[in-house]
Design a protein around this motif. Structure first.
Motif, PDB file in Angstrom:
ATOM      1  N   ALA A   1       0.832  -1.205   0.000  1.00  0.00           N
ATOM      2  CA  ALA A   1       0.000   0.000   0.000  1.00  0.00           C
ATOM      3  C   ALA A   1       0.870   1.259   0.000  1.00  0.00           C
ATOM      4  O   ALA A   1       1.920   1.310   0.644  1.00  0.00           O
ATOM      5  N   GLU A   2       0.413   2.256  -0.704  1.00  0.00           N
ATOM      6  CA  GLU A   2       1.124   3.540  -0.775  1.00  0.00           C
ATOM      7  C   GLU A   2       1.171   4.217   0.593  1.00  0.00           C
ATOM      8  O   GLU A   2       2.153   4.869   0.922  1.00  0.00           O
ATOM      9  N   SER A   3       0.113   4.015   1.380  1.00  0.00           N
ATOM     10  CA  SER A   3       0.090   4.648   2.697  1.00  0.00           C
ATOM     11  C   SER A   3       1.198   4.073   3.595  1.00  0.00           C
ATOM     12  O   SER A   3       1.770   4.792   4.408  1.00  0.00           O
ATOM     13  N   TYR A   4       1.532   2.796   3.433  1.00  0.00           N
ATOM     14  CA  TYR A   4       2.621   2.196   4.207  1.00  0.00           C
ATOM     15  C   TYR A   4       3.962   2.730   3.725  1.00  0.00           C
ATOM     16  O   TYR A   4       4.848   3.039   4.537  1.00  0.00           O
ATOM     17  N   LYS A   5       4.115   2.839   2.429  1.00  0.00           N
ATOM     18  CA  LYS A   5       5.381   3.305   1.867  1.00  0.00           C
ATOM     19  C   LYS A   5       5.676   4.756   2.256  1.00  0.00           C
ATOM     20  O   LYS A   5       6.834   5.153   2.333  1.00  0.00           O
TER      21      LYS A   5
ATOM     22  N   GLN B   1       8.208   7.200  13.762  1.00  0.00           N
ATOM     23  CA  GLN B   1       7.435   6.465  14.763  1.00  0.00           C
ATOM     24  C   GLN B   1       6.251   5.729  14.142  1.00  0.00           C
ATOM     25  O   GLN B   1       5.936   4.613  14.539  1.00  0.00           O
ATOM     26  N   GLU B   2       5.609   6.337  13.163  1.00  0.00           N
ATOM     27  CA  GLU B   2       4.470   5.694  12.506  1.00  0.00           C
ATOM     28  C   GLU B   2       4.904   4.416  11.788  1.00  0.00           C
ATOM     29  O   GLU B   2       4.221   3.396  11.848  1.00  0.00           O
ATOM     30  N   LYS B   3       6.057   4.468  11.106  1.00  0.00           N
ATOM     31  CA  LYS B   3       6.561   3.286  10.416  1.00  0.00           C
ATOM     32  C   LYS B   3       6.941   2.213  11.432  1.00  0.00           C
ATOM     33  O   LYS B   3       6.689   1.017  11.207  1.00  0.00           O
ATOM     34  N   TYR B   4       7.521   2.621  12.552  1.00  0.00           N
ATOM     35  CA  TYR B   4       7.893   1.672  13.604  1.00  0.00           C
ATOM     36  C   TYR B   4       6.650   0.955  14.134  1.00  0.00           C
ATOM     37  O   TYR B   4       6.647  -0.273  14.282  1.00  0.00           O
ATOM     38  N   LYS B   5       5.577   1.707  14.409  1.00  0.00           N
ATOM     39  CA  LYS B   5       4.336   1.108  14.905  1.00  0.00           C
ATOM     40  C   LYS B   5       3.735   0.170  13.867  1.00  0.00           C
ATOM     41  O   LYS B   5       3.256  -0.920  14.200  1.00  0.00           O
ATOM     42  N   ALA B   6       3.763   0.572  12.614  1.00  0.00           N
ATOM     43  CA  ALA B   6       3.226  -0.279  11.550  1.00  0.00           C
ATOM     44  C   ALA B   6       4.031  -1.573  11.429  1.00  0.00           C
ATOM     45  O   ALA B   6       3.461  -2.660  11.237  1.00  0.00           O
TER      46      ALA B   6
END
Length: 130
Positions: A63-67, A72-77
């Protein structure tokens, strides 16, 4: 006369006992087979759940939203992804464990059916007695 009646009664009583034992063992075999079938269904559900989780993870990674995530948001994901992977692995491991239990149930079915056959054969032998 009395001895003839006693012989008739004893034979019938023994036939009854052996027939009941055969049926009790057949019930045990059917219960074990039913448990194995239930576990087959559970394995199918666990496998489907694990596959759905894996597909969800793959779709989320693409997903583009993940990329676009950073920090911190990427770490949580990534933590959520790892937790989901652990959950899927747990489901697969449990399914594998159930497969082993199914083998044991099938051995139990075979055991009870052998005993039931033995009782039936004995009852048939007694039935043929004169």
């Amino acid at each position: 006369m009395f001895q003839l009646i006693a012989k008739f009664y004893a034979k019938r009583r023994y036939l009854w006992k052996e027939t009941v034992e055969a049926e009790l063992n057949e019930i045990g075999a059917r219960i074990s087979a039913q448990n194995a079938d239930d576990k087959h269904a559970m394995i199918a559900q666990l496998t489907a759940d694990a596959e759905a989780i894996a597909q969800s993870i793959a779709a989320g990674m693409e997903a583009e939203s993940y990329k676009a995530l950073e920090g911190q948001e990427k770490y949580k994901a990534d933590q959520e992804r790892k937790d989901a992977e652990k959950l899927a692995d747990g489901k697969r491991k449990y399914a594998k464990q159930l497969e082993g239990e199914i083998e044991e149930h099938m051995k139990t079915v075979e055991y009870f059916r052998k005993i039931a056959t033995s009782h039936r054969n004995l009852a048939n032998s007694v039935h043929r007695l004169k």
